[in-house]
Write a protein that holds these residues in place. Sequence first.
Motif, PDB file in Angstrom:
ATOM      1  N   LYS A  55     118.719   8.040 -60.788  1.00 15.82           N
ATOM      2  CA  LYS A  55     118.314   6.650 -61.030  1.00 15.82           C
ATOM      3  C   LYS A  55     117.175   6.587 -62.041  1.00 15.82           C
ATOM      4  CE  LYS A  55     117.409   5.789 -56.709  1.00 15.82           C
ATOM      5  NZ  LYS A  55     117.679   7.171 -56.237  1.00 15.82           N
ATOM      6  N   ASN A 183     116.017   9.958 -45.091  1.00 12.71           N
ATOM      7  CA  ASN A 183     117.004  10.798 -45.772  1.00 12.71           C
ATOM      8  C   ASN A 183     116.487  11.077 -47.176  1.00 12.71           C
ATOM      9  OD1 ASN A 183     119.253  12.134 -46.656  1.00 12.71           O
ATOM     10  ND2 ASN A 183     120.564  10.315 -46.748  1.00 12.71           N
ATOM     11  N   THR A 187     116.935   9.596 -50.871  1.00  5.32           N
ATOM     12  CA  THR A 187     116.090   8.449 -51.199  1.00  5.32           C
ATOM     13  C   THR A 187     114.867   8.813 -52.041  1.00  5.32           C
ATOM     14  OG1 THR A 187     115.052   8.614 -49.009  1.00  5.32           O
ATOM     15  CG2 THR A 187     116.833   7.022 -49.274  1.00  5.32           C
ATOM     16  N   ASP A 209     117.798  12.102 -36.966  1.00  2.73           N
ATOM     17  CA  ASP A 209     118.676  11.158 -37.675  1.00  2.73           C
ATOM     18  C   ASP A 209     120.035  11.166 -36.978  1.00  2.73           C
ATOM     19  OD1 ASP A 209     120.481   9.947 -39.699  1.00  2.73           O
ATOM     20  OD2 ASP A 209     118.800  10.180 -41.075  1.00  2.73           O
ATOM     21  N   ARG A 211     122.721  10.854 -38.183  1.00  3.09           N
ATOM     22  CA  ARG A 211     123.694  11.473 -39.077  1.00  3.09           C
ATOM     23  C   ARG A 211     123.165  12.826 -39.548  1.00  3.09           C
ATOM     24  NH1 ARG A 211     122.726   8.091 -43.612  1.00  3.09           N
ATOM     25  NH2 ARG A 211     124.611   8.844 -44.595  1.00  3.09           N
ATOM     26  N   GLY A 228     118.442   3.357 -32.631  1.00  2.00           N
ATOM     27  CA  GLY A 228     117.670   2.436 -31.793  1.00  2.00           C
ATOM     28  C   GLY A 228     117.059   3.059 -30.570  1.00  2.00           C
ATOM     29  N   ASP A 230     114.845   5.898 -30.754  1.00  2.00           N
ATOM     30  CA  ASP A 230     113.732   6.789 -31.120  1.00  2.00           C
ATOM     31  C   ASP A 230     112.536   6.629 -30.197  1.00  2.00           C
ATOM     32  OD1 ASP A 230     114.405   7.722 -34.196  1.00  2.00           O
ATOM     33  OD2 ASP A 230     115.214   5.765 -33.673  1.00  2.00           O
ATOM     34  N   ARG A 304     112.689   4.509 -42.736  1.00  2.00           N
ATOM     35  CA  ARG A 304     113.242   3.267 -42.212  1.00  2.00           C
ATOM     36  C   ARG A 304     114.025   3.440 -40.914  1.00  2.00           C
ATOM     37  NH1 ARG A 304     110.645   3.066 -46.226  1.00  2.00           N
ATOM     38  NH2 ARG A 304     109.257   3.727 -44.544  1.00  2.00           N
ATOM     39  N   THR A 593     124.768   1.260 -38.115  1.00  4.68           N
ATOM     40  CA  THR A 593     123.479   1.436 -38.753  1.00  4.68           C
ATOM     41  C   THR A 593     123.697   1.388 -40.257  1.00  4.68           C
ATOM     42  OG1 THR A 593     121.382   2.618 -38.729  1.00  4.68           O
ATOM     43  CG2 THR A 593     123.364   3.978 -38.836  1.00  4.68           C
ATOM     44  N   ARG A 596     121.042   3.941 -47.257  1.00  5.58           N
ATOM     45  CA  ARG A 596     121.140   4.105 -48.708  1.00  5.58           C
ATOM     46  C   ARG A 596     121.991   5.293 -49.133  1.00  5.58           C
ATOM     47  NH1 ARG A 596     116.732   1.688 -46.953  1.00  5.58           N
ATOM     48  NH2 ARG A 596     115.817   0.175 -48.370  1.00  5.58           N
ATOM     49  N   VAL A 597     122.418   5.253 -50.379  1.00  3.78           N
ATOM     50  CA  VAL A 597     123.015   6.432 -51.023  1.00  3.78           C
ATOM     51  C   VAL A 597     122.187   6.748 -52.266  1.00  3.78           C
ATOM     52  CG1 VAL A 597     125.338   5.977 -50.153  1.00  3.78           C
ATOM     53  CG2 VAL A 597     124.666   5.086 -52.407  1.00  3.78           C
ATOM     54  N   GLN A 600     122.483   4.507 -55.802  1.00  2.00           N
ATOM     55  CA  GLN A 600     122.234   3.070 -55.925  1.00  2.00           C
ATOM     56  C   GLN A 600     120.861   2.756 -55.367  1.00  2.00           C
ATOM     57  OE1 GLN A 600     124.026   0.963 -57.573  1.00  2.00           O
ATOM     58  NE2 GLN A 600     126.041   1.937 -57.718  1.00  2.00           N
ATOM     59  N   GLN A 602     118.632  -0.198 -53.590  1.00  6.35           N
ATOM     60  CA  GLN A 602     118.451  -1.482 -52.910  1.00  6.35           C
ATOM     61  C   GLN A 602     119.658  -2.397 -53.035  1.00  6.35           C
ATOM     62  OE1 GLN A 602     115.812  -0.845 -51.327  1.00  6.35           O
ATOM     63  NE2 GLN A 602     114.007  -1.623 -52.349  1.00  6.35           N
ATOM     64  N   LYS A 694     118.653  -1.457 -38.537  1.00  3.70           N
ATOM     65  CA  LYS A 694     119.239  -0.166 -38.196  1.00  3.70           C
ATOM     66  C   LYS A 694     120.118  -0.173 -36.958  1.00  3.70           C
ATOM     67  CE  LYS A 694     117.722   2.658 -41.509  1.00  3.70           C
ATOM     68  NZ  LYS A 694     117.806   1.796 -42.711  1.00  3.70           N
TER      69      LYS A 694
HETATM   70  N1  LIG Z   1     118.773   6.156 -53.650  1.00  2.00           N
HETATM   71  C1  LIG Z   1     117.892   5.275 -53.170  1.00  2.00           C
HETATM   72  N2  LIG Z   1     116.620   5.656 -52.944  1.00  2.00           N
HETATM   73  C2  LIG Z   1     115.742   4.760 -52.432  1.00  2.00           C
HETATM   74  C3  LIG Z   1     116.105   3.424 -52.184  1.00  2.00           C
HETATM   75  C4  LIG Z   1     117.450   3.044 -52.448  1.00  2.00           C
HETATM   76  O1  LIG Z   1     117.855   1.890 -52.236  1.00  2.00           O
HETATM   77  N3  LIG Z   1     118.302   4.004 -52.939  1.00  2.00           N
HETATM   78  N4  LIG Z   1     115.223   2.534 -51.675  1.00  2.00           N
HETATM   79  C5  LIG Z   1     113.808   2.892 -51.575  1.00  2.00           C
HETATM   80  C6  LIG Z   1     113.253   2.131 -50.450  1.00  2.00           C
HETATM   81  S1  LIG Z   1     112.718   0.529 -50.722  1.00  2.00           S
HETATM   82  C7  LIG Z   1     113.127   2.641 -49.221  1.00  2.00           C
HETATM   83  S2  LIG Z   1     112.529   1.670 -47.966  1.00  2.00           S
HETATM   84  C8  LIG Z   1     113.406   4.048 -48.959  1.00  2.00           C
HETATM   85  C9  LIG Z   1     114.166   4.260 -47.648  1.00  2.00           C
HETATM   86  O2  LIG Z   1     114.341   5.606 -47.446  1.00  2.00           O
HETATM   87  P1  LIG Z   1     115.023   6.148 -46.122  1.00  2.00           P
HETATM   88  O3  LIG Z   1     114.353   5.620 -44.921  1.00  2.00           O
HETATM   89  O4  LIG Z   1     115.144   7.615 -46.265  1.00  2.00           O
HETATM   90  O5  LIG Z   1     116.486   5.472 -46.240  1.00  2.00           O
HETATM   91  P2  LIG Z   1     117.604   4.866 -45.266  1.00  2.00           P
HETATM   92  O6  LIG Z   1     118.894   5.371 -45.799  1.00  2.00           O
HETATM   93  O7  LIG Z   1     117.450   3.414 -45.134  1.00  2.00           O
HETATM   94  O8  LIG Z   1     117.361   5.449 -43.828  1.00  2.00           O
HETATM   95  C10 LIG Z   1     117.102   6.811 -43.588  1.00  2.00           C
HETATM   96  C11 LIG Z   1     117.927   7.394 -42.489  1.00  2.00           C
HETATM   97  O9  LIG Z   1     117.739   6.707 -41.262  1.00  2.00           O
HETATM   98  C12 LIG Z   1     118.852   7.021 -40.480  1.00  2.00           C
HETATM   99  N5  LIG Z   1     118.906   6.150 -39.307  1.00  2.00           N
HETATM  100  C13 LIG Z   1     119.684   5.076 -39.091  1.00  2.00           C
HETATM  101  N6  LIG Z   1     119.410   4.543 -37.881  1.00  2.00           N
HETATM  102  C14 LIG Z   1     118.456   5.324 -37.319  1.00  2.00           C
HETATM  103  C15 LIG Z   1     117.764   5.311 -36.076  1.00  2.00           C
HETATM  104  O10 LIG Z   1     117.947   4.441 -35.227  1.00  2.00           O
HETATM  105  N7  LIG Z   1     116.860   6.296 -35.861  1.00  2.00           N
HETATM  106  C16 LIG Z   1     116.612   7.282 -36.766  1.00  2.00           C
HETATM  107  N8  LIG Z   1     115.724   8.214 -36.471  1.00  2.00           N
HETATM  108  N9  LIG Z   1     117.253   7.329 -37.946  1.00  2.00           N
HETATM  109  C17 LIG Z   1     118.151   6.348 -38.217  1.00  2.00           C
HETATM  110  C18 LIG Z   1     120.018   6.862 -41.429  1.00  2.00           C
HETATM  111  O11 LIG Z   1     121.126   7.613 -40.952  1.00  2.00           O
HETATM  112  C19 LIG Z   1     119.429   7.378 -42.738  1.00  2.00           C
HETATM  113  O12 LIG Z   1     119.867   8.684 -43.024  1.00  2.00           O
HETATM  114  O13 LIG Z   1     114.168   4.607 -50.008  1.00  2.00           O
HETATM  115  C20 LIG Z   1     113.646   4.367 -51.304  1.00  2.00           C
HETATM  116  N10 LIG Z   1     114.468   5.163 -52.184  1.00  2.00           N
END
Ligand SMILES: Nc1nc2c(c(=O)[nH]1)N[C@H]1C(S)=C(S)[C@@H](COP(=O)(O)OP(=O)(O)OC[C@H]3O[C@@H](n4cnc5c(=O)[nH]c(N)nc54)[C@H](O)[C@@H]3O)O[C@H]1N2
Length: 703
Positions: A55, A183, A187, A209, A211, A228, A230, A304, A593, A596-597, A600, A602, A694
């Motif tokens: 990105k 993740n 991310t 996680d 996953r 949900g 944790d 998140r 739940t 992100r990938v 992409q 947001q 989530k």
């Molecule tokens: N490629 C990419 N990178 C990004 C972003 C993006 O949109 N794309 N956005 C940016 C932003 S604003 C943010 S906030 C960050 C977010 O970064 P991360 O928090 O790493 O991203 P997510 O994929 O929302 O969630 C992370 C993991 O939480 C897991 N998860 C789902 N439900 C639960 C649960 O109940 N408990 C636990 N423990 N885990 C759970 C999911 O399986 C996922 O693998 O990334 C930033 N970076």
Amino acid sequence: MSEVTAPTAAPVPTHCPYCALQCGMNLRPAASEELPAEVVDRTDFPVNRGALCGKGRTAPAVLSSRVRLTEPLVRCPDTGALKPATWEEALSAVAEGLHRTRADHGSDAVGVFGGGGLTNEKAYALGKFARLVLGTSQIDYNGRFCMSSAAAAHQRAFGLDRGLPFPLEDVPKTGCVILVGSNLAETMPPALRYLTELKENGGRLIVVDPRRTRTAEQADLHLAPRPGTDLALALGMLHLVVAEGRVDEEFVAARTEGWEAARAGAMSHWPEHVERITGVPVPQLREAVRMFSEADSGMVLTARGPEQQSKGTDTVGAWINLCLATGKAGRPLSGYGCLTGQGNGQGGREHGQKADQLPGYRKLDDPAARAHVAGVWGVDPDVLPGPGRSAYELLDALGGDVKALLLMGSNPVVSAPRAAHVEERIRSLDFLAVADVVLSETAELADVVLPVTQWAEETGTTTNLEGRVLLRRRALTPPPGVRSDLEVLHGLAALLGWEKGFPADPEEVFGELRRASAGGPADYSGISYRRIEEEQGVFWPCPETGEGEADHAGTPRLFLDRFATPDGRARFVPVVHRAAAEETDAEYPVVLTTGRVVSQYQSGAQTRRVAELNAAAPGAFVELHPRLAERIGVAEGEPVAVFSRRGKAVAPARITTAIRPDTVFMPFHWAGEGRANTLTNPALDPVSRMPEFKVCAVRLERA
Ligand SMILES: Nc1nc2c(c(=O)[nH]1)N[C@H]1C(S)=C(S)[C@@H](COP(=O)(O)OP(=O)(O)OC[C@H]3O[C@@H](n4cnc5c(=O)[nH]c(N)nc54)[C@H](O)[C@@H]3O)O[C@H]1N2
Ligand SMILES: Nc1nc2c(c(=O)[nH]1)N[C@H]1C(S)=C(S)[C@@H](COP(=O)(O)OP(=O)(O)OC[C@H]3O[C@@H](n4cnc5c(=O)[nH]c(N)nc54)[C@H](O)[C@@H]3O)O[C@H]1N2
Ligand code: SF4
Ligand SMILES: [Mo]
């Protein structure tokens, strides 16, 4: 045609427009329509040392006039279509729309919605604009959807909210990291290096996680709880810490308050009971406790996963309790941290675009804070409105008592929970103005669209996930038809009677922000553009020192001597587990739940306009376990219809054993029928007002 400066020999050092890692990069203008700038290596910035994800590497593609907005658009009253307009016409239409609503329905009928991607200067100016020019309390921003639960938990436990209390460079040196619901391999890919180095140094990594993500694959131990749950998991671990005699009594006595009540809360969470709630086997729970307690230093980092829950604040509180009980906080190489998400996710939450906040992380309901900021603004404190509504509540009120909205830096039609309802609320507004770099799904609904400059075309500061204040330098001349967000606010303020107080020059705004933040929790008064450049960023708090004194060095590491509470002690918060707002039942038997990938970003407004990223991640999908796929009779790639109490989404199946059989995952980057947020539940955390992205209950069918 985009006009670009002639290629120069020296590329300009700047930072990526996307996530909170704020990777350093060099940009060189290139005279091409398709790609107005080239990314050149920048290895001197310590956070990413030259590494970028796809990105960041392709971010210049969004600077192209082929995909962006280059002229203002105003909705034509006859045809109902958006039509090009001059800036004068567009700004007068916005001033008129906001003014008319205010005159007819009062100040609080005008809302403002901001974003955590906005620079500190923009976030500051937007908050000031709302409170002074519009006189409204109705302002909030998308950071409420992002890190508000961790922020609230930080405040409760430590008296101060900064995402990470230490620089990332400390992570590889600690003994054990528990990474909860992050993740980061997808991310924040360049940050994965910190975990690889941790393991090379003999440190242990536990990932929590539902996953088995690319990040979880790196772990020494992967716990896969049901989404949900944790809170129960953390309480179960604390229970074992107590039962196995692993409490650091000395630390608890010397540095904390409230242990007895927290301990009592944990004791009712027996490991077997926790296994039933979470699905995590007791031996794994014991192993995690052993690894974390036996390490001589340790960190818990959340993202998140545990935070975007209707109990996110308590959940983060439970992880903080675990750190405190084991003496892994307020010491070198130890502590709790939140991996903030957006480019300015940290700074964007400090300078007044949040409903209850004034610059410098001050509270809007604190008389001393009001007096200080009103003094800097040259107004009577009584003119400042009180706290307003949180983001989802504000979106939900659109078309009700909030009748006009100015939106800058968010695309809620795609990213808000219960998005079909939010979209309908936005459509019911009397007036909507959107400032954006592209025609997002939300901008498409606006009465006026204001095309703004982008990261590479303007100067401003962001504060990364470490609390490091950074400078993004202007590297290119923007196309002639666009203006910066600061120029937009300057122009609107002038039309609404504020000739002064809203400068368009970012450094001038930063100078005022410094004064407004002086003495507040997030004190930037000692930080200047010059210092940031010389020092590769400055960590707040960084108060200004007196004349003749040496500059304050900034604060890379917090809480080593004392926490930021009045008595310097951290607070345990007594918490007990509670269920998600929506539990599965016979009708909706599966947990959804979302997240992100890697390719992409947001709502996808920017990254869906980049060919290379679209090729890598072309659309939404439903990730599900083979057993569940078999039950509903879908094969790989076949469309699955997902129903929740809010609506229906359809996307192809992606079948994998890397997810729990009782859970499905959807990324939220797309609009249309694959929009994950059509399904999500806007249940809010009672403290942070964070929606439960989530966890919700769904039913699946072959489409
Ligand atoms: N490629 C990419 N990178 C990004 C972003 C993006 O949109 N794309 N956005 C940016 C932003 S604003 C943010 S906030 C960050 C977010 O970064 P991360 O928090 O790493 O991203 P997510 O994929 O929302 O969630 C992370 C993991 O939480 C897991 N998860 C789902 N439900 C639960 C649960 O109940 N408990 C636990 N423990 N885990 C759970 C999911 O399986 C996922 O693998 O990334 C930033 N970076
Ligand atoms: N289901 C589900 N939904 C989620 C989440 C989830 O995990 N699951 N995560 C939530 C989280 S953590 C977040 S942060 C939100 C993010 O969701 P959004 O708030 O929608 O974030 P973006 O897509 O980054 O939207 C930013 C918009 O502002 C524009 N923009 C970028 N820079 C600027 C600028 O400098 N000025 C102006 N005026 N505009 C700019 C972009 O083009 C884009 O249209 O989504 C939330 N929604
Ligand atoms: S990890 Fe984040 S800051 Fe770094 S290049 Fe990727 S999106 Fe940009
Ligand atoms: Mo976020």
